[in-house]
Design a protein around this motif. Sequence first.
Motif, PDB file in Angstrom:
ATOM      1  N   TYR A  92       0.835  -1.198   0.000  1.00  0.00           N
ATOM      2  CA  TYR A  92       0.000   0.000   0.000  1.00  0.00           C
ATOM      3  C   TYR A  92       0.870   1.248   0.000  1.00  0.00           C
ATOM      4  CZ  TYR A  92      -3.837  -3.079   1.324  1.00  0.00           C
ATOM      5  OH  TYR A  92      -4.773  -4.078   1.338  1.00  0.00           O
ATOM      6  N   THR A  94      -0.115   5.333   0.544  1.00  0.00           N
ATOM      7  CA  THR A  94      -1.222   6.252   0.805  1.00  0.00           C
ATOM      8  C   THR A  94      -0.738   7.696   0.816  1.00  0.00           C
ATOM      9  OG1 THR A  94      -0.973   6.127   3.213  1.00  0.00           O
ATOM     10  CG2 THR A  94      -2.495   4.546   2.179  1.00  0.00           C
ATOM     11  N   VAL A 147      -5.816   0.996   5.825  1.00  0.00           N
ATOM     12  CA  VAL A 147      -4.955  -0.005   5.200  1.00  0.00           C
ATOM     13  C   VAL A 147      -5.234  -1.373   5.819  1.00  0.00           C
ATOM     14  CG1 VAL A 147      -2.555  -0.827   5.059  1.00  0.00           C
ATOM     15  CG2 VAL A 147      -3.121   1.523   4.389  1.00  0.00           C
ATOM     16  N   TYR A 151      -6.690  -4.542   3.937  1.00  0.00           N
ATOM     17  CA  TYR A 151      -5.841  -5.730   3.874  1.00  0.00           C
ATOM     18  C   TYR A 151      -6.580  -6.960   4.395  1.00  0.00           C
ATOM     19  CZ  TYR A 151      -2.000  -8.971   4.601  1.00  0.00           C
ATOM     20  OH  TYR A 151      -1.203 -10.080   4.578  1.00  0.00           O
ATOM     21  N   GLY A 155      -6.932  -7.315   0.627  1.00  0.00           N
ATOM     22  CA  GLY A 155      -5.521  -7.427   0.275  1.00  0.00           C
ATOM     23  C   GLY A 155      -4.854  -8.729   0.650  1.00  0.00           C
ATOM     24  N   TYR A 162      -1.717  -1.419  -3.780  1.00  0.00           N
ATOM     25  CA  TYR A 162      -2.845  -0.491  -3.814  1.00  0.00           C
ATOM     26  C   TYR A 162      -2.376   0.915  -3.475  1.00  0.00           C
ATOM     27  CZ  TYR A 162      -5.882  -4.592  -3.785  1.00  0.00           C
ATOM     28  OH  TYR A 162      -6.507  -5.763  -4.113  1.00  0.00           O
ATOM     29  N   PHE A 173      -9.102   3.280  -2.063  1.00  0.00           N
ATOM     30  CA  PHE A 173      -8.018   2.461  -2.624  1.00  0.00           C
ATOM     31  C   PHE A 173      -8.324   2.054  -4.059  1.00  0.00           C
ATOM     32  CE2 PHE A 173      -7.696   1.663   1.946  1.00  0.00           C
ATOM     33  CZ  PHE A 173      -6.349   1.917   2.156  1.00  0.00           C
TER      34      PHE A 173
END
Length: 179
Positions: A92, A94, A147, A151, A155, A162, A173
């Motif tokens: 990830y 962000t 996140v 996940y 994820g 992502y 996302f």
Amino acid sequence: MNLRKGKGQKIMKSNFNDGKLRNMTSVYISQDNKILLLYRKGGRVVNDVWVGSAGGHFEEFELNDARACMLRELKEELNLSEKMLENIKLRYVTLRRTKGEIRQNYYFFAKLNQDYKIELNSNEGIAKWFDIEEIKSLEMPYTAKYVIEHYVDIGIKDDLIYGGIANSEKVVFIELPEF
């Protein structure tokens, strides 16, 4: 300060300091369907919440290498080396605009090699293993919370990277494909 933009439209001048960035990385280590988290104490930016197993700010020489930053933080905070982990992956990235800066967070996930059944302690706070479903209910920094939710729900089932953009309501996302 208000500025005018034709036909009575007002534009608000932002207090945002254009170009101020804060680059950070975090790694979540798992073993036996558990994830190691850190209750961070005494941090400059993040304090008294659950965060990844290790992480922190980029050093100047790491600005183009999030993995190098993550590995350095892992060694400093948990005394773990890359050889003690397997399947290390950036999952990830962000972006969040807050407190006059854009915060870029790079989130890695890895597994602790089965050869290392050791008690992990951190010099940054309290390290504790949690069942994977349990971590969604913990208090975490804004983007980290989203996140982890993403996940656990999505994820964990794939190997994608992502990208996430934060607004005041959530983090949105999308898959970050290479092309």
